[in-house]
Design a protein around this motif. Sequence first.
Motif, PDB file in Angstrom:
ATOM      1  N   LEU A 193      56.298  85.546  77.408  1.00  0.00           N
ATOM      2  CA  LEU A 193      57.639  86.143  77.399  1.00  0.00           C
ATOM      3  C   LEU A 193      58.237  86.224  75.994  1.00  0.00           C
ATOM      4  N   VAL A 194      57.505  85.757  74.986  1.00  0.00           N
ATOM      5  CA  VAL A 194      57.967  85.950  73.600  1.00  0.00           C
ATOM      6  C   VAL A 194      57.524  87.338  73.153  1.00  0.00           C
ATOM      7  N   ARG A 195      58.480  88.163  72.723  1.00  0.00           N
ATOM      8  CA  ARG A 195      58.184  89.578  72.420  1.00  0.00           C
ATOM      9  C   ARG A 195      58.059  89.844  70.926  1.00  0.00           C
ATOM     10  N   LYS A 196      58.448  88.867  70.101  1.00  0.00           N
ATOM     11  CA  LYS A 196      58.275  89.011  68.647  1.00  0.00           C
ATOM     12  C   LYS A 196      58.195  87.604  68.078  1.00  0.00           C
ATOM     13  N   VAL A 197      57.304  87.429  67.103  1.00  0.00           N
ATOM     14  CA  VAL A 197      57.173  86.129  66.445  1.00  0.00           C
ATOM     15  C   VAL A 197      57.631  86.279  65.004  1.00  0.00           C
ATOM     16  N   ALA A 198      58.451  85.329  64.557  1.00  0.00           N
ATOM     17  CA  ALA A 198      58.911  85.329  63.160  1.00  0.00           C
ATOM     18  C   ALA A 198      58.509  83.996  62.556  1.00  0.00           C
ATOM     19  N   PHE A 199      57.650  84.050  61.538  1.00  0.00           N
ATOM     20  CA  PHE A 199      57.068  82.817  60.994  1.00  0.00           C
ATOM     21  C   PHE A 199      57.248  82.760  59.488  1.00  0.00           C
ATOM     22  N   THR A 200      57.626  81.604  58.985  1.00  0.00           N
ATOM     23  CA  THR A 200      57.541  81.316  57.552  1.00  0.00           C
ATOM     24  C   THR A 200      56.786  80.009  57.407  1.00  0.00           C
ATOM     25  N   GLY A 201      55.825  80.013  56.510  1.00  0.00           N
ATOM     26  CA  GLY A 201      55.045  78.791  56.299  1.00  0.00           C
ATOM     27  C   GLY A 201      53.821  79.082  55.459  1.00  0.00           C
ATOM     28  N   GLY A 202      52.840  78.217  55.580  1.00  0.00           N
ATOM     29  CA  GLY A 202      51.660  78.300  54.730  1.00  0.00           C
ATOM     30  C   GLY A 202      50.568  79.194  55.306  1.00  0.00           C
ATOM     31  N   ASP A 203      49.513  79.327  54.503  1.00  0.00           N
ATOM     32  CA  ASP A 203      48.412  80.238  54.830  1.00  0.00           C
ATOM     33  C   ASP A 203      47.696  79.850  56.129  1.00  0.00           C
ATOM     34  N   ALA A 204      47.357  78.576  56.279  1.00  0.00           N
ATOM     35  CA  ALA A 204      46.553  78.169  57.439  1.00  0.00           C
ATOM     36  C   ALA A 204      47.332  78.391  58.734  1.00  0.00           C
ATOM     37  N   ALA A 205      48.571  77.923  58.755  1.00  0.00           N
ATOM     38  CA  ALA A 205      49.375  78.098  59.971  1.00  0.00           C
ATOM     39  C   ALA A 205      49.647  79.583  60.198  1.00  0.00           C
ATOM     40  N   GLY A 206      49.859  80.329  59.123  1.00  0.00           N
ATOM     41  CA  GLY A 206      50.133  81.764  59.239  1.00  0.00           C
ATOM     42  C   GLY A 206      48.992  82.506  59.907  1.00  0.00           C
ATOM     43  N   ARG A 207      47.764  82.168  59.495  1.00  0.00           N
ATOM     44  CA  ARG A 207      46.595  82.822  60.116  1.00  0.00           C
ATOM     45  C   ARG A 207      46.538  82.501  61.604  1.00  0.00           C
ATOM     46  N   GLU A 208      46.807  81.236  61.912  1.00  0.00           N
ATOM     47  CA  GLU A 208      46.711  80.845  63.333  1.00  0.00           C
ATOM     48  C   GLU A 208      47.818  81.501  64.161  1.00  0.00           C
ATOM     49  N   ILE A 209      49.012  81.534  63.594  1.00  0.00           N
ATOM     50  CA  ILE A 209      50.141  82.164  64.309  1.00  0.00           C
ATOM     51  C   ILE A 209      49.836  83.649  64.529  1.00  0.00           C
ATOM     52  N   ALA A 210      49.307  84.305  63.487  1.00  0.00           N
ATOM     53  CA  ALA A 210      49.014  85.741  63.604  1.00  0.00           C
ATOM     54  C   ALA A 210      47.976  85.976  64.696  1.00  0.00           C
ATOM     55  N   ALA A 211      46.972  85.097  64.761  1.00  0.00           N
ATOM     56  CA  ALA A 211      45.929  85.250  65.779  1.00  0.00           C
ATOM     57  C   ALA A 211      46.497  84.977  67.181  1.00  0.00           C
ATOM     58  N   THR A 212      47.324  83.946  67.276  1.00  0.00           N
ATOM     59  CA  THR A 212      47.908  83.589  68.583  1.00  0.00           C
ATOM     60  C   THR A 212      48.793  84.726  69.090  1.00  0.00           C
ATOM     61  N   ALA A 213      49.651  85.240  68.187  1.00  0.00           N
ATOM     62  CA  ALA A 213      50.536  86.342  68.589  1.00  0.00           C
ATOM     63  C   ALA A 213      49.700  87.590  68.880  1.00  0.00           C
ATOM     64  N   GLY A 214      48.699  87.838  68.030  1.00  0.00           N
ATOM     65  CA  GLY A 214      47.864  89.037  68.186  1.00  0.00           C
ATOM     66  C   GLY A 214      47.145  89.052  69.526  1.00  0.00           C
ATOM     67  N   ALA A 215      46.720  87.872  69.976  1.00  0.00           N
ATOM     68  CA  ALA A 215      46.011  87.794  71.256  1.00  0.00           C
ATOM     69  C   ALA A 215      46.905  88.234  72.412  1.00  0.00           C
ATOM     70  N   MET A 216      48.226  88.159  72.218  1.00  0.00           N
ATOM     71  CA  MET A 216      49.180  88.580  73.260  1.00  0.00           C
ATOM     72  C   MET A 216      49.756  89.971  72.974  1.00  0.00           C
ATOM     73  N   ILE A 217      49.261  90.606  71.896  1.00  0.00           N
ATOM     74  CA  ILE A 217      49.823  91.882  71.420  1.00  0.00           C
ATOM     75  C   ILE A 217      51.322  91.714  71.146  1.00  0.00           C
ATOM     76  N   THR A 218      51.659  90.566  70.591  1.00  0.00           N
ATOM     77  CA  THR A 218      53.042  90.311  70.195  1.00  0.00           C
ATOM     78  C   THR A 218      53.157  90.576  68.697  1.00  0.00           C
ATOM     79  N   PRO A 219      54.049  91.478  68.291  1.00  0.00           N
ATOM     80  CA  PRO A 219      54.176  91.737  66.855  1.00  0.00           C
ATOM     81  C   PRO A 219      54.761  90.522  66.135  1.00  0.00           C
ATOM     82  N   ALA A 220      54.455  90.415  64.847  1.00  0.00           N
ATOM     83  CA  ALA A 220      54.919  89.242  64.094  1.00  0.00           C
ATOM     84  C   ALA A 220      55.392  89.653  62.716  1.00  0.00           C
ATOM     85  N   VAL A 221      56.318  88.880  62.186  1.00  0.00           N
ATOM     86  CA  VAL A 221      56.644  88.976  60.768  1.00  0.00           C
ATOM     87  C   VAL A 221      56.215  87.654  60.158  1.00  0.00           C
ATOM     88  N   LEU A 222      55.440  87.729  59.069  1.00  0.00           N
ATOM     89  CA  LEU A 222      54.872  86.526  58.459  1.00  0.00           C
ATOM     90  C   LEU A 222      55.306  86.431  56.999  1.00  0.00           C
TER      91      LEU A 222
END
Length: 489
Positions: A193-222
């Motif tokens: 039910l999360v329709r957009k992800v907004a993340f600030t942080g480091g490279d490792a967490a950013g990659r994981e967040i992008a993959a997690t959101a991407g798997a749900m086709i949830t757009p993200a700002v990193l």
Amino acid sequence: MDLITRENPARVAEIVGSVPVTDPAAVDAAVRRADDAFRGWSGLPVAERVAALRRGADTVAARLEELAPLLARESGKPLADSRGEIGFAVAFLRWVCDEAPAVLAATEVDDDAGRLVVRRKPYGVVGCVTPWNAPVILAMLKLGPALAAGNTAVLKPSPLAPLTITEVAAALPAVQVIHGGAETGRALAGHPLVRKVAFTGGDAAGREIAATAGAMITPAVLELGGNDPAVFLPDFALSDADYERLVMASFATAGQVCMAAKRLYVPRARTAEFTEAYLAAAERVLVVGDPLDPEVTMGPVISAAAAARIRALVADAAGGTATPLGRSAPGHDPASGYFVTPHLVTGLDDHAPLVAQEQFGPAVPLLAYDTEEEVLVRADAGELGLAASVWSADEERAFALAERLGAGFVFVNTHNRTGMSLRAPFGGVKRSGYGREYGREGLLEYVQSAVVHVPAAFRPGGPGMAPGAYPGGLHDEPPRSAGAVRPPP
Ligand code: NAD
């Protein structure tokens, strides 16, 4: 119930506060509450949402003197900087309230090609995951635009600085705050039910967040890390105040700022003069000690692990010379917390870890260069491209080089927070992330275009499908909108 207990990084024996860890079922419940609230919140006119956000801004502003010491004690950020961060977050929220009605307004065209309405629609629940180094402003950069646009939000701050932002978020409408580390962040970013992800942080967490959101086709700002170069052109002319600003551009928040000046490129012929003036400026403005001491401009780093990592970077600076900078506040005991002596390191090559990696701490390398073309290549090396700066007595020359640098934001004759502007979109290129915060673009991150269209041909009394209209074939003149045919006069 598990607790996150936060110690004061300047006096590690002192516990500043604690927050409960949100378990997976409670993360799900928070997202569902935010989803339930979405229809009501997004259905309000923008003027009403903005009025509620302004009341939130006023509440936070009224508590500034109470919240600033809390931020200083949990994050190690000096009191004046803590006050500045919260004040800037309030100013940003008010700016969003001023801008939102115009930026979010629908556009409508009603002409002989038809009627076309383009609305800026909120996504739904925005999942925000934020770091500890500027916990209030980095959350507000997401919450302010997301909420003004009609989204609801669930915020997961860093477990290393969760206290002040929890108080700030409580003053805002339509926000749920959850707590925990990577696991909680993952549960939020991957929630259906999360329709957009907004993340600030480091490279490792950013990659994981992008993959997690991407798997749900949830757009993200990193918004990820940076290794910002500061390039001094041969004609640079710095006053004492400029050198002082430059020192703080690297050492504010003990160097733990995404857009700190992290590599200093100085013309070889002027390095001696630069170094002497830089050391003198540091002696004047860089005062290490307890963040609550009003004289102090640099506190501890965030954790024992961060202190060990940065000390090792300086100790491993093989072939270089590390010069300690600044001075200690009277009575300061560095053993009381995670204090790291700030250093300027000269004589390194570009492959040294302190140069090639984001140090995210109080040590900065000074690197000599010979030509402008050479420094451009060296400044652009690496995978990161967040911000950069160019310093010159000639503004045109500075702008000319700035436009060639691979960074999302180039400051001229300053660097870091003294160069920020509420109206200027901020974000990285390359692996420093995608999407933007601040400015009009920062608001538009939280809306999607949604269209309602009737071609003129199909309005009551219109001529209907013309023989040449799509999908039938080519027109002599391209239509002004697909399928539209000018109605008979
Ligand atoms: P971090 O990446 O360790 O943590 C950031 C947040 O992500 C925290 O809330 C953390 O709990 C959570 N998290 C960690 N791993 C996760 C995972 N696998 N899945 C979901 N969530 C996860 O970063 P940090 O140490 O808190 O912050 C430092 C980094 O942030 C630096 O690289 C810095 O440059 C960057 N930063 C960037 C900006 C910017 O605007 N570009 C601003 C500030 C900081």
